[in-house]
Enzyme design. Structure first.
Site, PDB file in Angstrom:
ATOM      1  N   TYR A   1      10.302   0.028  17.589  1.00 15.27           N
ATOM      2  CA  TYR A   1       9.355  -0.394  16.549  1.00 15.27           C
ATOM      3  C   TYR A   1      10.045  -0.435  15.193  1.00 15.27           C
ATOM      4  CZ  TYR A   1       5.487  -0.358  13.259  1.00 15.27           C
ATOM      5  OH  TYR A   1       4.655  -0.659  12.214  1.00 15.27           O
TER       6      TYR A   1
ATOM      7  N   THR B   1       0.817  -1.217   0.000  1.00 15.87           N
ATOM      8  CA  THR B   1       0.000   0.000   0.000  1.00 15.87           C
ATOM      9  C   THR B   1       0.850   1.266   0.000  1.00 15.87           C
ATOM     10  OG1 THR B   1      -0.152  -0.020   2.422  1.00 15.87           O
ATOM     11  CG2 THR B   1      -1.907  -1.142   1.201  1.00 15.87           C
TER      12      THR B   1
ATOM     13  N   THR C   1      18.639   0.895   1.601  1.00 11.31           N
ATOM     14  CA  THR C   1      18.486   2.346   1.497  1.00 11.31           C
ATOM     15  C   THR C   1      19.829   3.054   1.532  1.00 11.31           C
ATOM     16  OG1 THR C   1      17.667   4.311   2.670  1.00 11.31           O
ATOM     17  CG2 THR C   1      18.101   2.375   3.988  1.00 11.31           C
TER      18      THR C   1
ATOM     19  N   GLU D   1      20.386   5.534   3.229  1.00 10.73           N
ATOM     20  CA  GLU D   1      20.604   5.975   4.608  1.00 10.73           C
ATOM     21  C   GLU D   1      21.604   5.080   5.337  1.00 10.73           C
ATOM     22  OE1 GLU D   1      19.534   8.587   6.449  1.00 10.73           O
ATOM     23  OE2 GLU D   1      18.434   9.514   4.798  1.00 10.73           O
TER      24      GLU D   1
ATOM     25  N   LYS E   1      17.986  -0.876   8.814  1.00  9.86           N
ATOM     26  CA  LYS E   1      18.087  -1.296   7.422  1.00  9.86           C
ATOM     27  C   LYS E   1      19.435  -1.957   7.117  1.00  9.86           C
ATOM     28  CE  LYS E   1      14.339  -0.283   4.989  1.00  9.86           C
ATOM     29  NZ  LYS E   1      13.680  -1.259   4.081  1.00  9.86           N
TER      30      LYS E   1
ATOM     31  N   TYR F   1      16.722   4.171  11.844  1.00  4.70           N
ATOM     32  CA  TYR F   1      16.235   3.639  10.578  1.00  4.70           C
ATOM     33  C   TYR F   1      17.388   3.087   9.742  1.00  4.70           C
ATOM     34  CZ  TYR F   1      14.639   3.681   5.705  1.00  4.70           C
ATOM     35  OH  TYR F   1      14.376   3.339   4.406  1.00  4.70           O
TER      36      TYR F   1
END
Length: 327
Positions: free
Chosen positions: A96, A11, A126, A128, A153, A149
């Site tokens: 989370y 989504t 990514t 990042e 990743k 994040y």
């Protein structure tokens, strides 16, 4: 034989474009959807009548649901696009973020291994992960993530490499630099800017508040990047690839492009607020996608300036329609 693909994050921006691409190629597409009290499927609503699209409730934080779905669907290709992908939010929700982005990938890889199915796996890595490492960044560049994040990743990236080497799984990681579109989430800076332009043009507001204007990013068009994802899984050998335009643009320059396209001077409307700064900043991300070009034949076709114009036009149209008038 009809190929079956399983997409987490269906989504989202990338998931919706990838779904369109795969359905156009005759795939049977299965998507993972988190159950919530309200529906959040606006990016794929236009595909709801497609007979080859099937949605399943589940979550990357629930390993049992992943095991059951992989066994039920027996996909030929798995695209792991699901994530908590907002960098600043990862500082506020680090646990989370780790559970979804890092161990969520591990759960999915374990589900594939446990099911003993012959499938190809794509991991959405990514830029990042490079973080503080100076550009240009390519596949062999050292990683130095600067956020929860990026760190989550990075775990997912390396565990994908590990499963490829330990279990002979056809697993690849696409190290994608920033890729945007009119379907980008409204809290991401590019979409925030183009929505701000539309709001100002249509008289909804007269200003836009941003954080660091000097950050440099390599912004490309998401619709082109999902083609690179698919190409990685069609290659004979599994490997990791950077996808990028090779051009760095500051947030300030993106503002200039977007506002100028609407006939506005960005300096008249943009305000600065330290609240939008990150605890640790990534100064510059500029990718070297020469490997993807040479091996896969993939090349970005839309630069940041064209992207800004494309997104402004889309947001002007969408907001004008919601307000019942034309820009």
């Amino acid at each position: 034989m009809t190929k079956r693909a399983f997409i987490t994050g269906i989504t989202g921006q990338d998931g919706s474009y990838l779904t369109e691409l795969l359905l156009g190629k005759g795939y049977e597409v299965h998507g993972l959807v988190r159950r919530a009290s309200t529906l959040n499927r606006s990016r794929i609503d236009h595909l709801h009548t497609e007979p080859n699209l099937h949605l399943h409730y589940g979550d990357l934080t629930d390993g049992v649901s992943l095991v059951n779905l992989i066994r039920e669907i027996t996909p030929h290709e798995v695209y792991n696009l699901g994530a908590q992908s907002h960098v600043k939010v990862s500082f506020e929700m680090p646990e989370y973020t780790a559970s979804t982005d890092a161990t969520g990938t591990l759960r999915l890889l374990e589900a594939i291994r446990a099911a003993k199915i012959d499938c190809r796996f794509y991991q959405a890595s990514t830029s990042e992960m490079f973080g503080a490492t100076p550009p240009p960044q390519k596949e062999s560049t050292a990683f130095y993530p600067r956020s929860p994040y990026g760190a989550a990743k990075l775990y997912a990236h390396w565990v994908t490499v590990n499963y490829r080497e330990a279990y002979d799984l056809f697993a690849v990681s696409g190290i994608l630099f920033n890729h945007e579109s009119p379907r980008r989430g409204e809290s991401f800076v590019t979409r925030k800017i183009t929505l701000g332009v539309a709001s100002i043009v249509l008289g909804v507001t007269d200003h836009l508040t941003l954080g660091n204007l000097d950050a440099v990013r390599d912004w490309g068009y998401a619709k082109e990047y999902v083609e690179g994802m698919w190409q990685m899984l069609q290659h004979d050998e599994p490997d990791d690839y950077v996808l990028a335009t090779g051009r760095g643009t500051t947030v300030r320059e993106f503002c200039e492009f977007a506002f100028a396209h609407a006939g506005l001077n960005w300096e008249d409307h943009v305000r600065y607020d330290t609240a939008y700064e990150r605890p640790t900043e990534v100064d510059a991300l500029i990718g070297d996608a020469s490997k993807a070009r040479d091996v896969l034949g993939w090349k970005a076709g839309t630069d940041s300036e064209a992207l800004a114009r494309l997104m402004v036009d889309a947001d002007l149209e969408q907001m004008g329609r919601l307000l019942g008038r034309n820009a």
